[in-house]
Structures are given as structure tokens and as C-alpha cells.
Motif scaffolding. Structure first.
Motif, mmCIF file in Angstrom:
data_model
loop_
_atom_site.group_PDB
_atom_site.id
_atom_site.type_symbol
_atom_site.label_atom_id
_atom_site.label_comp_id
_atom_site.label_asym_id
_atom_site.label_seq_id
_atom_site.Cartn_x
_atom_site.Cartn_y
_atom_site.Cartn_z
ATOM 1 N N ALA A 20 0.832 -1.210 0.000
ATOM 2 C CA ALA A 20 0.000 0.000 0.000
ATOM 3 C C ALA A 20 0.863 1.255 0.000
ATOM 4 C CB ALA A 20 -0.931 -0.007 1.207
ATOM 5 N N SER A 21 1.940 1.237 0.776
ATOM 6 C CA SER A 21 2.809 2.414 0.858
ATOM 7 C C SER A 21 3.597 2.644 -0.428
ATOM 8 C CB SER A 21 3.769 2.274 2.039
ATOM 9 O OG SER A 21 4.653 1.190 1.839
ATOM 10 N N LEU A 22 3.696 1.597 -1.265
ATOM 11 C CA LEU A 22 4.438 1.718 -2.526
ATOM 12 C C LEU A 22 3.528 1.776 -3.745
ATOM 13 C CD1 LEU A 22 7.296 -0.882 -1.857
ATOM 14 C CD2 LEU A 22 7.465 1.614 -1.764
ATOM 15 N N CYS A 23 2.215 1.832 -3.525
ATOM 16 C CA CYS A 23 1.303 1.699 -4.673
ATOM 17 C C CYS A 23 1.408 2.870 -5.644
ATOM 18 C CB CYS A 23 -0.142 1.500 -4.201
ATOM 19 S SG CYS A 23 -0.855 2.890 -3.351
ATOM 20 N N PHE A 24 1.772 4.055 -5.154
ATOM 21 C CA PHE A 24 1.967 5.196 -6.057
ATOM 22 C C PHE A 24 3.445 5.582 -6.096
ATOM 23 C CE2 PHE A 24 -2.580 5.566 -5.387
ATOM 24 C CZ PHE A 24 -3.037 5.930 -6.654
ATOM 25 N N SER A 25 4.290 4.580 -6.171
ATOM 26 C CA SER A 25 5.737 4.833 -6.223
ATOM 27 C C SER A 25 6.137 5.545 -7.512
ATOM 28 C CB SER A 25 6.510 3.509 -6.102
ATOM 29 O OG SER A 25 6.127 2.601 -7.128
ATOM 30 N N GLU A 26 5.252 5.550 -8.507
ATOM 31 C CA GLU A 26 5.547 6.294 -9.744
ATOM 32 C C GLU A 26 5.757 7.774 -9.469
ATOM 33 O OE1 GLU A 26 2.541 3.053 -11.053
ATOM 34 O OE2 GLU A 26 2.853 4.400 -9.349
ATOM 35 N N PHE A 27 5.183 8.278 -8.382
ATOM 36 C CA PHE A 27 5.268 9.705 -8.084
ATOM 37 C C PHE A 27 6.610 10.118 -7.498
ATOM 38 C CE2 PHE A 27 0.377 10.097 -7.418
ATOM 39 C CZ PHE A 27 0.198 9.939 -8.785
ATOM 40 N N ILE A 28 7.474 9.149 -7.202
ATOM 41 C CA ILE A 28 8.770 9.479 -6.616
ATOM 42 C C ILE A 28 9.664 10.164 -7.644
ATOM 43 C CG2 ILE A 28 10.868 8.523 -5.584
ATOM 44 C CD1 ILE A 28 9.151 6.317 -4.375
ATOM 45 N N GLN A 29 9.660 9.645 -8.865
ATOM 46 C CA GLN A 29 10.473 10.215 -9.939
ATOM 47 C C GLN A 29 9.603 11.081 -10.854
ATOM 48 O OE1 GLN A 29 13.742 9.892 -10.032
ATOM 49 N NE2 GLN A 29 13.811 8.446 -8.310
ATOM 50 N N THR A 30 10.142 12.207 -11.275
ATOM 51 C CA THR A 30 9.371 13.152 -12.086
ATOM 52 C C THR A 30 8.917 12.535 -13.407
ATOM 53 O OG1 THR A 30 10.606 15.006 -11.134
ATOM 54 C CG2 THR A 30 9.377 15.426 -13.164
ATOM 55 N N THR A 31 9.821 11.814 -14.077
ATOM 56 C CA THR A 31 9.488 11.231 -15.376
ATOM 57 C C THR A 31 8.374 10.199 -15.261
ATOM 58 O OG1 THR A 31 11.768 11.548 -16.141
ATOM 59 C CG2 THR A 31 10.383 10.018 -17.389
ATOM 60 N N SER A 32 8.527 9.273 -14.315
ATOM 61 C CA SER A 32 7.501 8.236 -14.139
ATOM 62 C C SER A 32 6.185 8.853 -13.666
ATOM 63 C CB SER A 32 7.978 7.177 -13.152
ATOM 64 O OG SER A 32 8.265 7.752 -11.887
ATOM 65 N N LYS A 33 6.261 9.916 -12.879
ATOM 66 C CA LYS A 33 5.052 10.602 -12.426
ATOM 67 C C LYS A 33 4.309 11.207 -13.610
ATOM 68 C CE LYS A 33 3.509 14.491 -9.573
ATOM 69 N NZ LYS A 33 3.936 15.556 -8.622
ATOM 70 N N GLN A 34 5.035 11.881 -14.474
ATOM 71 C CA GLN A 34 4.402 12.487 -15.651
ATOM 72 C C GLN A 34 3.821 11.427 -16.568
ATOM 73 O OE1 GLN A 34 7.603 14.851 -17.232
ATOM 74 N NE2 GLN A 34 7.169 16.601 -15.899
ATOM 75 N N ASN A 35 4.537 10.327 -16.733
ATOM 76 C CA ASN A 35 4.041 9.253 -17.597
ATOM 77 C C ASN A 35 2.761 8.651 -17.037
ATOM 78 O OD1 ASN A 35 6.185 9.526 -19.378
ATOM 79 N ND2 ASN A 35 7.429 7.979 -18.361
ATOM 80 N N TYR A 36 2.713 8.466 -15.723
ATOM 81 C CA TYR A 36 1.524 7.862 -15.113
ATOM 82 C C TYR A 36 0.335 8.813 -15.177
ATOM 83 C CZ TYR A 36 -1.561 5.578 -11.805
ATOM 84 O OH TYR A 36 -2.652 4.984 -11.225
ATOM 85 N N LEU A 37 0.578 10.078 -14.855
ATOM 86 C CA LEU A 37 -0.516 11.046 -14.862
ATOM 87 C C LEU A 37 -1.054 11.306 -16.261
ATOM 88 C CD1 LEU A 37 0.755 13.648 -12.220
ATOM 89 C CD2 LEU A 37 -0.980 11.867 -11.928
ATOM 90 N N SER A 38 -0.247 11.030 -17.282
ATOM 91 C CA SER A 38 -0.690 11.249 -18.670
ATOM 92 C C SER A 38 -1.551 10.108 -19.202
ATOM 93 C CB SER A 38 0.526 11.441 -19.578
ATOM 94 O OG SER A 38 1.308 10.250 -19.632
ATOM 95 N N ILE A 39 -1.677 9.025 -18.444
ATOM 96 C CA ILE A 39 -2.528 7.907 -18.864
ATOM 97 C C ILE A 39 -3.974 8.395 -18.938
ATOM 98 C CG2 ILE A 39 -3.433 5.633 -18.236
ATOM 99 C CD1 ILE A 39 -0.792 5.087 -16.822
ATOM 100 N N PRO A 40 -4.653 8.161 -20.053
ATOM 101 C CA PRO A 40 -6.029 8.656 -20.224
ATOM 102 C C PRO A 40 -7.040 7.876 -19.377
ATOM 103 C CG PRO A 40 -5.407 7.330 -22.113
ATOM 104 C CD PRO A 40 -4.171 7.461 -21.272
ATOM 105 N N ALA A 41 -7.089 8.230 -18.101
ATOM 106 C CA ALA A 41 -8.040 7.606 -17.183
ATOM 107 C C ALA A 41 -8.307 8.579 -16.048
ATOM 108 C CB ALA A 41 -7.480 6.291 -16.640
ATOM 109 N N SER A 42 -9.460 8.443 -15.417
ATOM 110 C CA SER A 42 -9.818 9.341 -14.322
ATOM 111 C C SER A 42 -9.083 8.944 -13.052
ATOM 112 C CB SER A 42 -11.333 9.301 -14.087
ATOM 113 O OG SER A 42 -11.709 8.030 -13.579
#
Length: 255
Positions: A74-96
Motif C-alpha cells: 500500500a505504501s508503494l502503490c503510487f511509487s511512480e510519483f517518486i520520480q518526475t518522469t515516471s510521475k508524468q508518464n503515469y498522470l498522462s494515462i487517459p483515465a480518471s
């Protein structure tokens, strides 16, 4: 994706879940093998050094495993947000935000525990059978009380919701920050409760020390929670509140 926060499409949800599974399946496999393998070591040592060894694959051990793994995942479920690149890639996914949150929650709170319970049960039978082929004092096959596991799993899911919020809010070192935050909240509640008690019953205090026998107060906190329905409703309300906060925090990051 700047859309309604509550927009939900089954197709997008399934695709997101597949993405989550493909992204984490190797990690999940490694964790399962490591935990089950680690549990085998003390069992093997016990077989080699003791008479009448006990099977360590119990319901209690399973619950502890589920709790520890649940908090970590649970504490690692949004680990994409740690790095800027992976955060941008995840947030750009076309989903709510709702679809993203639910896809992660479905994996870590339902799919992973179910798979682990099945794996744990199967492995416990396999290692017990294998051990009994080589030892004289046979190991008893452990029984898993699924009713007890389910009851604890509901509590674990509630705790996970807090760590999911922590992962959305402060993804770096999330488990440490969230745990410290929970500890700080408990300390605050304790101090606040003492202050209220001190003000209400000030005549029984000298400074911060209670003098004499104090007020004759009998409080049974279990009365309110004696009803299973009240306990469940309380848990559901807390869970929904925390997940709603997580949803809006995730939505903030998508804007």
C-alpha cells in the motif's frame, strides 16, 4: 486526463489493472517466494534439531504475513510519483483519478491477498508432505481458519487505506512518514484527551497530578462496539472517508 473525478469506464479500469499487474507481477512473485522460503528455514531447522516439531504454517503466521505485505504494498502503490518522469508518464494515462485509484486498490487489497492465501495454503501442504517423507515424527498438516483470516483481512484493508493516502500524498519514504504521522496523531489524541479531562475535573488535580482517589467514573468503551453492525459501519465510514481524501489528492496531481 482532465475529466470528471468520478468518471468510470470498466474497459479503462481493466486496462489499468492489467498495466498494474504487468508492472508489479515480478515483484509480487519475488516477495511471495522470499516470504514462503523464509518461513521454511525455521521449520527445517526445527525438524533437524528437535523432536516432535510443530508446523509453523499457521493461521496466525498467515495473518502476520498479510498485514506486513499489505502495508508495504500500500505504501508503494503510487511509487511512480517518486520520480518526475515516471510521475508524468503515469498522470498522462487517459483515465480518471477514480479509475487509477481503484485499479491499484483492487490489486493490493484484494488480488494480492487472495493469491497469497492460496499460495500459502498450497505451499504449507507441499512442504509438510515433503518433510514427512524424511522424518519419523510426522508434522501435522496445518489448518487455515478462513473465517478468522477474512475478519483480519477487513482490518488490514482499512489500515491499507491510510497507507494508500500516504503514498498519494508523500510517495517518497511513504511508509515511514505515514507511520510517524499515525503515531503523532495518536499522541495528539492522548494529550488532547488528557487536557479535556484535566479541565473538566480540575478540582481533583494539583498541577498535572491527580490527587486523592479522583472522580468515580466508569466507562465501558466496548458497549458501543458490541454490535457487529456498528463495528462494520464504523469501519466502512472511516475507509470511505480516507479513500475519498486519497481520490481528491490524486485528482490534484492530475490537474
Amino acid at each position: 486526463m482532465k475529466s470528471s473525478i468520478f468518471m468510470f469506464s470498466p474497459t479503462r479500469f481493466i486496462n489499468l489493472f492489467k498495466r498494474e499487474w504487468n508492472y508489479k507481477k515480478n515483484t509480487i512473485l519475488i516477495v511471495f517466494i522470499s516470504v514462503l522460503g523464509g518461513l521454511s528455514v525455521p521449520l527445517i531447522l526445527q525438524i533437524l534439531t528437535q523432536h516432535n516439531p510443530k508446523n509453523l504454517f499457521t493461521t496466525e503466521t498467515l495473518i502476520v504475513n498479510l498485514a506486513i505485505m499489505g502495508v508495504i504494498f500500500a505504501s508503494l502503490c503510487f511509487s511512480e510519483f517518486i520520480q518526475t518522469t515516471s510521475k508524468q508518464n503515469y498522470l498522462s494515462i487517459p483515465a480518471s483519478a477514480l479509475e487509477k485509484l481503484l485499479s491499484k486498490w483492487f490489486l493490493i487489497s484484494l488480488v494480492i491477498p487472495i493469491i497469497y492465501i492460496i499460495s500459502y495454503y498450497g505451499y504449507s501442504k507441499l512442504i509438510t508432505f515433503s518433510a514427512n517423507l524424511f522424518i519419523k515424527d510426522k508434522l501435522e498438516y496445518s489448518t487455515i481458519d478462513l473465517k478468522v483470516v477474512w475478519q483480519f483481512l477487513l482490518n488490514i484493508i482499512l489500515v491499507q487505506s491510510v497507507y494508500i493516502l500516504g503514498s498519494v500524498w508523500m510517495p517518497k519514504n511513504s511508509i515511514l512518514k505515514t507511520s510517524f504521522g499515525l503515531f503523532a496523531i495518536l499522541i495528539f489524541i492522548a494529550i488532547f484527551s488528557f487536557i479535556c479531562f484535566r479541565i473538566t475535573f480540575h478540582e481533583y488535580f494539583t498541577g498535572l497530578v491527580m490527587t486523592g482517589s479522583g472522580p468515580n467514573i466508569t466507562i465501558n468503551g466496548d458497549i458501543f462496539f458490541e454490535s457487529p453492525i456498528i463495528r462494520k459501519l464504523t469501519g466502512i465510514v472511516i475507509f470511505l472517508f480516507i479513500m475519498t481524501v486519497s481520490l481528491f489528492k490524486l485528482r490534484e496531481k492530475q490537474l
